[in-house]
Design a protein around this motif. Structure first.
Motif, PDB file in Angstrom:
ATOM      1  N   LYS A 149       0.766  -0.870   0.217  1.00  0.00           N
ATOM      2  CA  LYS A 149      -0.001   0.022   0.026  1.00  0.00           C
ATOM      3  C   LYS A 149       0.635   1.693  -0.171  1.00  0.00           C
ATOM      4  N   TRP A 150       0.411   2.608  -0.705  1.00  0.00           N
ATOM      5  CA  TRP A 150       0.775   3.592  -0.856  1.00  0.00           C
ATOM      6  C   TRP A 150      -0.101   5.071  -0.377  1.00  0.00           C
ATOM      7  N   ALA A 151       0.160   5.432   0.958  1.00  0.00           N
ATOM      8  CA  ALA A 151      -1.078   6.081   1.183  1.00  0.00           C
ATOM      9  C   ALA A 151      -0.187   8.004   1.597  1.00  0.00           C
ATOM     10  N   HIS A 152      -1.251   8.698   0.675  1.00  0.00           N
ATOM     11  CA  HIS A 152      -0.336   9.865   1.258  1.00  0.00           C
ATOM     12  C   HIS A 152      -0.961  10.155   2.331  1.00  0.00           C
ATOM     13  N   VAL A 153      -0.460  11.163   3.119  1.00  0.00           N
ATOM     14  CA  VAL A 153      -1.172  11.202   4.669  1.00  0.00           C
ATOM     15  C   VAL A 153      -0.207  12.255   4.925  1.00  0.00           C
ATOM     16  N   SER A 154      -1.841  13.290   5.228  1.00  0.00           N
ATOM     17  CA  SER A 154      -2.000  15.008   5.706  1.00  0.00           C
ATOM     18  C   SER A 154      -2.222  15.458   6.304  1.00  0.00           C
ATOM     19  N   ALA A 155      -2.673  16.084   7.353  1.00  0.00           N
ATOM     20  CA  ALA A 155      -3.031  16.859   8.244  1.00  0.00           C
ATOM     21  C   ALA A 155      -4.024  15.522   9.052  1.00  0.00           C
ATOM     22  N   ASP A 156      -2.810  14.691   9.647  1.00  0.00           N
ATOM     23  CA  ASP A 156      -4.047  13.854  10.819  1.00  0.00           C
ATOM     24  C   ASP A 156      -4.802  12.254   9.324  1.00  0.00           C
ATOM     25  N   GLU A 157      -5.058  13.065   8.386  1.00  0.00           N
ATOM     26  CA  GLU A 157      -6.102  12.492   7.290  1.00  0.00           C
ATOM     27  C   GLU A 157      -5.545  11.279   6.340  1.00  0.00           C
ATOM     28  N   VAL A 158      -5.840  10.056   6.459  1.00  0.00           N
ATOM     29  CA  VAL A 158      -5.257   9.418   5.547  1.00  0.00           C
ATOM     30  C   VAL A 158      -6.006   9.901   3.784  1.00  0.00           C
ATOM     31  N   ARG A 162      -3.245   3.497  -2.564  1.00  0.00           N
ATOM     32  CA  ARG A 162      -2.909   2.672  -4.192  1.00  0.00           C
ATOM     33  C   ARG A 162      -2.556   1.647  -3.654  1.00  0.00           C
ATOM     34  N   THR A 163      -3.335   0.191  -4.197  1.00  0.00           N
ATOM     35  CA  THR A 163      -2.425  -0.814  -3.522  1.00  0.00           C
ATOM     36  C   THR A 163      -1.730  -1.749  -5.364  1.00  0.00           C
ATOM     37  N   PHE A 164      -0.648  -2.424  -5.021  1.00  0.00           N
ATOM     38  CA  PHE A 164      -0.084  -3.328  -5.531  1.00  0.00           C
ATOM     39  C   PHE A 164       0.338  -4.293  -5.300  1.00  0.00           C
ATOM     40  N   MET A 165       0.183  -5.237  -6.365  1.00  0.00           N
ATOM     41  CA  MET A 165      -0.056  -6.923  -6.164  1.00  0.00           C
ATOM     42  C   MET A 165       1.645  -7.391  -6.308  1.00  0.00           C
ATOM     43  N   THR A 166       2.048  -6.290  -5.859  1.00  0.00           N
ATOM     44  CA  THR A 166       4.109  -6.455  -6.081  1.00  0.00           C
ATOM     45  C   THR A 166       3.763  -7.663  -5.303  1.00  0.00           C
ATOM     46  N   GLY A 167       3.810  -8.168  -4.174  1.00  0.00           N
ATOM     47  CA  GLY A 167       4.820  -8.952  -3.527  1.00  0.00           C
ATOM     48  C   GLY A 167       3.392 -10.549  -3.818  1.00  0.00           C
ATOM     49  N   GLU A 168       2.546 -10.096  -3.929  1.00  0.00           N
ATOM     50  CA  GLU A 168       1.764 -11.859  -4.364  1.00  0.00           C
ATOM     51  C   GLU A 168       2.063 -12.142  -6.025  1.00  0.00           C
ATOM     52  N   LEU A 169       2.365 -11.289  -6.969  1.00  0.00           N
ATOM     53  CA  LEU A 169       2.717 -11.436  -8.513  1.00  0.00           C
ATOM     54  C   LEU A 169       4.527 -11.961  -7.945  1.00  0.00           C
TER      55      LEU A 169
END
Lengths: 296, 296
Positions: A149-158, A162-169
């Protein structure tokens, strides 16, 4: 020595169940089993949990705070997704009805994103843990794993994720595809970096470079550690190319298993990223503790 | 009615064994079994073949011309790869020593490419068949399948080629990944086209769009045919983006199973490609016949 928990934290994923005996923010003991979601049917959750934590229970009911797939529709109780932008933990955990009287189980809701469609369960708790330790932190969190997961966090909120299936691939390709005949154990930093360079600069080449791992082995007897590292590099490079809008010019924290986090951190540093690596279990416990504080 | 073959053609792949009773260029009968390479050990090849073709044999020894994985190192006899640029069939097939006296088995060599490393076994025979029917054809052949091959053909030689694991990726992702819960049977042209557009224009997005199939289903209950078609579209789009240097501005012939070939042909036509679809079995037989002519 017998442990008595003030409360119990639980990280209940698809393949594993991990329980933590807690006293305030202090970890007293841990226990785990392979009774993840994938191996349980409705009605099996309580027994799987008690098997691990029974020895930690006292006379009164003990609060259990659980995160992960246990809150999915097919889980113990459905904890509906909260739509981003939102605080990582909101609203408060959902209580499981009719449990054994010695426990009171609460399940943390996951997060969803409407467009592009995306979901997470479990990572929101690690993000909450990170934000409880780093209030008002602004930047991008990378949580590498089966589904990174990549998450943009700002002002204490998500704000978005976006999710990437890299590990499963990686797992499917290295164990179940034609590449299984070439990919083995071990690691080769140079092969990883070379693979990553290919797809980071020309991500469309992932599709053709994968079979090249097998062909190179057939023609040149590639060492299996080189093949493994190149495969990982190709996949991580493709992920970093696609997630560039997330991490470019941002401060980045990587939250995951140590070895995998180091791989991502090194790769991001090579791209000029400003990266810190944060212990994954610490963040899970901090997040479960933050969820417990919401119970009131 | 009993068939007696003048010669026998064999297409021996990883999962299937197909035999063709031939009289000159005329197909008299076909037979097939699931005794592909993957299910055979050394010593098992002759019995697997005779089981299918015994009824077609006459008094004298019958020539058998085989292509495919049967010529790999772990096959019946190793038929070493020929390096491109080269004619699709060169040098002549390798004879299997010490067979049953009723058959003389010859195995077609595969092709290899040194840089970028690549290999093919079986497709070279279809390419040879195509060129025997279309002498001096200049352009690009697309042979879709588990491992799709793109080959640049000029002056009756294979100049270069590239393999894409698109078919195997589709199979792994649709049957063994988390997407299996969302991908079902059926087909939706629009969802295929939409998926293809995403990765053809921005191939780096493959990595993030794959999990989006699962997330869309969880949030919006996507029909499983839509999920299936989108997955296929995302993968084919990524392949077309990576193979663009092959097909852009070239005449293209697609050689493969009818349904799959049509998918590729439609996709290429939508990109302005000049595409014909050619029957796959016809090309195999024409290629095996051409290989037989090399025996002298």
């Amino acid at each position: 020595m017998s442990v008595q928990a003030q409360w119990i934290g639980v990280d209940w994923g698809t393949s594993k169940l991990r329980a933590f005996a807690m006293e305030g923010d202090t970890l007293l003991a841990t226990a785990q089993s392979d009774k993840g979601m994938a191996r349980l049917v409705a009605g099996g959750f309580e027994a799987a949990l008690l098997e691990l934590v029974e020895g930690w229970l006292g006379d009164g009911p003990t609060d259990v705070i659980a995160c992960g797939m246990v809150g999915a529709r097919q889980g113990w109780v459905e904890a509906p997704y909260t739509a981003v932008p939102a605080p990582a933990l909101a609203p408060k955990p959902v209580m499981v009805p009719n449990t054994d009287a010695r426990i009171r189980v609460h399940v943390v809701p996951g997060l969803k994103q409407t467009k592009p469609a995306d979901v997470m369960r479990g990572e929101e708790t690690q993000i909450a843990g990170f934000l409880s330790r780093n209030p008002s932190w602004d930047g991008v969190l990378c949580l590498p794993g089966t589904h990174t997961k990549w998450a943009h966090v700002s002002a204490d909120e998500v704000v978005s994720f976006r999710t990437f299936m890299t590990g499963e691939l990686f797992s499917l390709l290295s164990k179940q595809s034609v590449l299984q005949h070439s990919v083995g154990e071990g690691w080769d930093d140079e092969a990883f970096a070379a693979g990553m360079d290919v797809t980071l600069s020309r991500p469309e080449n992932l599709a053709s470079e994968l079979f090249g791992i097998r062909a190179s082995d057939l023609l040149n007897a590639t060492p299996s550690a080189v093949a493994r590292s190149r495969l990982s590099g190709l996949l991580v490079g493709a992920e970093l190319a696609a997630s560039r809008p997330y991490w470019l010019g941002q401060q980045i924290a990587v939250i995951g298993e140590q070895r995998l986090s180091d791989v991502y951190a090194e790769a991001l540093k090579a791209q000029g990223g400003w990266v810190t690596v944060v212990d994954c279990q610490d963040m899970t416990l901090a997040g479960l503790s933050a969820a417990r504080n919401l119970l009131g």
